[in-house]
Design a protein around this motif. Structure first.
Motif, PDB file in Angstrom:
ATOM      1  N   GLU A 129     -13.999  49.974  22.097  1.00 23.30           N
ATOM      2  CA  GLU A 129     -15.032  50.615  21.147  1.00 23.30           C
ATOM      3  C   GLU A 129     -16.035  51.348  22.100  1.00 23.30           C
ATOM      4  OE1 GLU A 129     -14.522  50.324  17.977  1.00 23.30           O
ATOM      5  OE2 GLU A 129     -13.126  48.947  17.915  1.00 23.30           O
ATOM      6  N   ALA A 130     -16.380  52.391  21.594  1.00 24.34           N
ATOM      7  CA  ALA A 130     -17.487  53.398  22.362  1.00 24.34           C
ATOM      8  C   ALA A 130     -18.580  52.571  22.891  1.00 24.34           C
ATOM      9  CB  ALA A 130     -17.993  54.477  21.496  1.00 24.34           C
ATOM     10  N   ASP A 131     -18.850  51.459  22.260  1.00 26.66           N
ATOM     11  CA  ASP A 131     -20.321  50.743  22.508  1.00 26.66           C
ATOM     12  C   ASP A 131     -19.794  49.638  23.629  1.00 26.66           C
ATOM     13  OD1 ASP A 131     -18.986  48.776  20.955  1.00 26.66           O
ATOM     14  OD2 ASP A 131     -20.629  48.760  19.506  1.00 26.66           O
ATOM     15  N   GLY A 132     -18.662  49.631  24.007  1.00 27.35           N
ATOM     16  CA  GLY A 132     -18.303  48.539  25.187  1.00 27.35           C
ATOM     17  C   GLY A 132     -17.499  47.427  24.405  1.00 27.35           C
ATOM     18  N   ARG A 133     -17.935  47.156  23.095  1.00 26.90           N
ATOM     19  CA  ARG A 133     -16.908  45.747  22.692  1.00 26.90           C
ATOM     20  C   ARG A 133     -15.408  45.958  22.516  1.00 26.90           C
ATOM     21  NH1 ARG A 133     -17.641  45.652  17.168  1.00 26.90           N
ATOM     22  NH2 ARG A 133     -18.037  47.907  17.281  1.00 26.90           N
ATOM     23  N   THR A 135     -12.341  44.853  20.322  1.00 30.35           N
ATOM     24  CA  THR A 135     -12.139  44.280  18.972  1.00 30.35           C
ATOM     25  C   THR A 135     -10.618  44.255  18.836  1.00 30.35           C
ATOM     26  OG1 THR A 135     -12.102  46.498  17.968  1.00 30.35           O
ATOM     27  CG2 THR A 135     -14.307  45.151  18.276  1.00 30.35           C
ATOM     28  N   ASP A 141     -14.408  40.757  17.005  1.00 39.44           N
ATOM     29  CA  ASP A 141     -14.381  40.388  18.547  1.00 39.44           C
ATOM     30  C   ASP A 141     -13.065  39.747  18.735  1.00 39.44           C
ATOM     31  OD1 ASP A 141     -14.851  38.003  20.756  1.00 39.44           O
ATOM     32  OD2 ASP A 141     -16.105  39.853  21.025  1.00 39.44           O
TER      33      ASP A 141
END
Length: 155
Positions: A129-133, A135, A141
């Motif tokens: 994901e763009a926010d670093g997560r 998934t 998660d």
């Protein structure tokens, strides 16, 4: 006893060793969080980390940056699938063709004109994901859902 299931199919009354028939044409397509991409889950085993899905991509739809944790296999039933980026950028798999990817391969895929595929995974993909997560396809998660599988499967 198997831990595999066919989601959205009632097999509760079957004996443990009975065959599980899935009436695929009558299963509804289920949207994913990625616009234009729908799936029909055929087999899921969260203990073993196995997944087999029928996937349909509308023209121009994109499966964003993801890693195949273990082997991933795709058989293109109709249309085509193109690697948008990654080491095989531009690779096109057309109707009737089959592609498999080794553990650790990473790319994004798209279908300029649409397509339908059977996808088989050993431990579902990791999406970045763009926010670093990190998934799974559902947006949950990855480590929480699938990390225990990676420990039991040699990668």
């Amino acid at each position: 006893m198997t831990t595999a299931i066919s989601p959205f199919v009632d097999h509760a009354s079957l004996a443990p060793k009975a065959s599980r028939f899935v009436d695929v044409p009558n299963l509804p397509w289920r949207p994913t969080r990625f616009p234009g991409i729908e799936v029909k889950p055929l087999l899921m085993d969260s203990v073993q980390g196995l997944a087999t899905v029928l996937m349909r991509m509308a023209p121009g739809s994109r499966l964003p940056d993801h890693e195949h944790v273990c082997i991933e296999q795709t058989w293109v039933l109709d249309g085509h699938l193109v690697d948008l980026d990654g080491p095989d950028a531009g690779l096109e798999c057309k109707a009737g063709q089959f592609v498999w990817r080794p553990a650790g391969s990473r790319h994004s895929a798209w279908s300029p004109n649409g397509g339908t595929f059977i996808a088989m995974f050993q431990i579902p993909n990791k999406f970045f994901e763009a926010d670093g997560r990190v998934t799974d396809i559902s947006g949950k998660d990855w480590e929480e859902l699938w990390g225990q599988c990676q420990a039991t499967v040699q990668v």
